[in-house]
Design a protein around this motif. Sequence first.
Motif, PDB file in Angstrom:
ATOM      1  N   ARG A  73      50.259 -52.835 -40.375  1.00  0.00           N
ATOM      2  CA  ARG A  73      50.068 -51.742 -39.423  1.00  0.00           C
ATOM      3  C   ARG A  73      48.565 -51.490 -39.373  1.00  0.00           C
ATOM      4  NH1 ARG A  73      53.321 -47.958 -37.433  1.00  0.00           N
ATOM      5  NH2 ARG A  73      54.888 -48.196 -39.068  1.00  0.00           N
ATOM      6  N   LEU A  74      48.005 -51.621 -38.192  1.00  0.00           N
ATOM      7  CA  LEU A  74      46.579 -51.364 -37.976  1.00  0.00           C
ATOM      8  C   LEU A  74      46.497 -50.274 -36.920  1.00  0.00           C
ATOM      9  CD1 LEU A  74      43.714 -52.284 -38.726  1.00  0.00           C
ATOM     10  CD2 LEU A  74      43.828 -53.887 -36.824  1.00  0.00           C
ATOM     11  N   GLY A  75      46.302 -49.054 -37.344  1.00  0.00           N
ATOM     12  CA  GLY A  75      46.400 -47.916 -36.427  1.00  0.00           C
ATOM     13  C   GLY A  75      47.857 -47.795 -36.007  1.00  0.00           C
ATOM     14  N   GLU A  76      48.108 -47.878 -34.718  1.00  0.00           N
ATOM     15  CA  GLU A  76      49.485 -47.844 -34.205  1.00  0.00           C
ATOM     16  C   GLU A  76      50.042 -49.252 -33.963  1.00  0.00           C
ATOM     17  OE1 GLU A  76      51.591 -45.141 -33.717  1.00  0.00           O
ATOM     18  OE2 GLU A  76      50.019 -44.233 -34.951  1.00  0.00           O
ATOM     19  N   GLU A  77      49.209 -50.248 -34.129  1.00  0.00           N
ATOM     20  CA  GLU A  77      49.588 -51.634 -33.832  1.00  0.00           C
ATOM     21  C   GLU A  77      50.314 -52.284 -35.020  1.00  0.00           C
ATOM     22  OE1 GLU A  77      47.363 -55.686 -32.234  1.00  0.00           O
ATOM     23  OE2 GLU A  77      46.152 -54.024 -32.940  1.00  0.00           O
ATOM     24  N   LEU A  78      51.392 -53.015 -34.727  1.00  0.00           N
ATOM     25  CA  LEU A  78      52.104 -53.809 -35.727  1.00  0.00           C
ATOM     26  C   LEU A  78      51.752 -55.274 -35.506  1.00  0.00           C
ATOM     27  CD1 LEU A  78      55.624 -52.126 -35.734  1.00  0.00           C
ATOM     28  CD2 LEU A  78      53.702 -51.717 -37.266  1.00  0.00           C
ATOM     29  N   ILE A  79      51.366 -55.966 -36.593  1.00  0.00           N
ATOM     30  CA  ILE A  79      50.892 -57.342 -36.469  1.00  0.00           C
ATOM     31  C   ILE A  79      51.627 -58.220 -37.480  1.00  0.00           C
ATOM     32  CG2 ILE A  79      48.877 -58.859 -36.537  1.00  0.00           C
ATOM     33  CD1 ILE A  79      47.201 -56.197 -36.203  1.00  0.00           C
ATOM     34  N   PRO A  80      52.507 -59.125 -36.999  1.00  0.00           N
ATOM     35  CA  PRO A  80      53.174 -60.054 -37.930  1.00  0.00           C
ATOM     36  C   PRO A  80      52.236 -61.183 -38.341  1.00  0.00           C
ATOM     37  CG  PRO A  80      53.917 -60.456 -35.698  1.00  0.00           C
ATOM     38  CD  PRO A  80      52.993 -59.281 -35.633  1.00  0.00           C
ATOM     39  N   ILE A  81      52.388 -61.610 -39.588  1.00  0.00           N
ATOM     40  CA  ILE A  81      51.590 -62.718 -40.109  1.00  0.00           C
ATOM     41  C   ILE A  81      52.534 -63.737 -40.710  1.00  0.00           C
ATOM     42  CG2 ILE A  81      49.870 -63.408 -41.810  1.00  0.00           C
ATOM     43  CD1 ILE A  81      48.606 -60.678 -41.442  1.00  0.00           C
ATOM     44  N   GLU A  82      52.356 -64.983 -40.324  1.00  0.00           N
ATOM     45  CA  GLU A  82      53.187 -66.078 -40.834  1.00  0.00           C
ATOM     46  C   GLU A  82      52.287 -67.048 -41.584  1.00  0.00           C
ATOM     47  OE1 GLU A  82      56.729 -67.870 -41.593  1.00  0.00           O
ATOM     48  OE2 GLU A  82      56.349 -65.883 -40.774  1.00  0.00           O
ATOM     49  N   LEU A  83      52.613 -67.305 -42.847  1.00  0.00           N
ATOM     50  CA  LEU A  83      51.844 -68.232 -43.672  1.00  0.00           C
ATOM     51  C   LEU A  83      52.490 -69.608 -43.646  1.00  0.00           C
ATOM     52  CD1 LEU A  83      51.284 -65.968 -46.812  1.00  0.00           C
ATOM     53  CD2 LEU A  83      49.820 -66.198 -44.802  1.00  0.00           C
ATOM     54  N   LYS A  84      51.684 -70.640 -43.513  1.00  0.00           N
ATOM     55  CA  LYS A  84      52.183 -72.008 -43.479  1.00  0.00           C
ATOM     56  C   LYS A  84      51.508 -72.819 -44.577  1.00  0.00           C
ATOM     57  CE  LYS A  84      54.769 -71.265 -40.004  1.00  0.00           C
ATOM     58  NZ  LYS A  84      56.210 -71.209 -40.241  1.00  0.00           N
ATOM     59  N   SER A  85      52.258 -73.712 -45.180  1.00  0.00           N
ATOM     60  CA  SER A  85      51.706 -74.528 -46.262  1.00  0.00           C
ATOM     61  C   SER A  85      51.011 -75.780 -45.735  1.00  0.00           C
ATOM     62  CB  SER A  85      52.808 -74.922 -47.242  1.00  0.00           C
ATOM     63  OG  SER A  85      53.806 -75.658 -46.569  1.00  0.00           O
ATOM     64  N   SER A  86      51.162 -76.056 -44.444  1.00  0.00           N
ATOM     65  CA  SER A  86      50.535 -77.242 -43.856  1.00  0.00           C
ATOM     66  C   SER A  86      49.144 -76.890 -43.320  1.00  0.00           C
ATOM     67  CB  SER A  86      51.411 -77.791 -42.727  1.00  0.00           C
ATOM     68  OG  SER A  86      51.562 -76.816 -41.721  1.00  0.00           O
ATOM     69  N   GLU A  87      48.453 -77.907 -42.833  1.00  0.00           N
ATOM     70  CA  GLU A  87      47.144 -77.715 -42.224  1.00  0.00           C
ATOM     71  C   GLU A  87      47.265 -77.915 -40.719  1.00  0.00           C
ATOM     72  OE1 GLU A  87      44.141 -80.146 -44.019  1.00  0.00           O
ATOM     73  OE2 GLU A  87      44.364 -79.171 -45.970  1.00  0.00           O
ATOM     74  N   ALA A  88      46.355 -77.323 -39.967  1.00  0.00           N
ATOM     75  CA  ALA A  88      46.303 -77.492 -38.516  1.00  0.00           C
ATOM     76  C   ALA A  88      44.860 -77.734 -38.119  1.00  0.00           C
ATOM     77  CB  ALA A  88      46.856 -76.266 -37.815  1.00  0.00           C
ATOM     78  N   GLU A  89      44.660 -78.401 -37.000  1.00  0.00           N
ATOM     79  CA  GLU A  89      43.296 -78.718 -36.571  1.00  0.00           C
ATOM     80  C   GLU A  89      42.827 -77.793 -35.453  1.00  0.00           C
ATOM     81  OE1 GLU A  89      41.337 -80.689 -38.318  1.00  0.00           O
ATOM     82  OE2 GLU A  89      43.055 -80.964 -39.630  1.00  0.00           O
ATOM     83  N   ASP A  90      43.033 -78.208 -34.207  1.00  0.00           N
ATOM     84  CA  ASP A  90      42.459 -77.494 -33.068  1.00  0.00           C
ATOM     85  C   ASP A  90      43.352 -76.419 -32.472  1.00  0.00           C
ATOM     86  OD1 ASP A  90      40.192 -79.063 -33.272  1.00  0.00           O
ATOM     87  OD2 ASP A  90      41.017 -80.616 -31.971  1.00  0.00           O
ATOM     88  N   SER A  91      44.629 -76.484 -32.758  1.00  0.00           N
ATOM     89  CA  SER A  91      45.549 -75.503 -32.183  1.00  0.00           C
ATOM     90  C   SER A  91      46.745 -75.321 -33.117  1.00  0.00           C
ATOM     91  CB  SER A  91      46.017 -75.966 -30.798  1.00  0.00           C
ATOM     92  OG  SER A  91      46.724 -77.171 -30.901  1.00  0.00           O
TER      93      SER A  91
END
Length: 186
Positions: free
Chosen positions: A76-94
């Motif tokens: 929760r950032l102020g009134e905003e809710l922000i989901p976060i997803e953690l991944k064990s892999s790597e990604a490059e440009d997108s």
Amino acid sequence: MILNIIFLFFTIYLLIQSVIEQRSFYKKMRRSIGFRGGKIIYIDKPQEVKEKGVVYGKLLKSHKYGLSGKPDYIYRLGEELIPIELKSSEAEDSPYYKDVMQLVAYFLIIEDVYQKRVKRGRIVYRNTMFEVYNRRHLRKELFNILKQMEKMQEGDYSPEVNSSFALCRFCLCRDTVCEIYKNTSK
């Protein structure tokens, strides 16, 4: 005179709209998980020591969309809710498409459960992070996927599939709506 002013405002509106639509639906960022001034309100794992006001490991269900899931974190950032997803892999440009669709599903679930529109979320890979914005075209893509999944369950739709044990063995549809894996693993 009035028509000229209206035309000018309409032209400006169209230009702004085209700029917004051409912006990427994600932004590549330096790898970080949290938010300065943000507070964790949800964590997808049980804790021995529980912090007050934080939900731990609860399955979030959207009855409106028929979805359920457990994002790794919700800030929760102020009134905003922000989901976060953690991944064990790597990604490059997108970010990977499947990860973006998973995050968009979390947007819908959170909006239904917390009755608050989600503006953005984060996908954190081992080497980088992407902030993904809740755009109409992404929601539309997810709804199309959900329709296809529903049709697959009902037996009204079968996607074009190249059966391959190597590709099928880690597929999410394996042993659920897809029969291909059973045939390739023999």
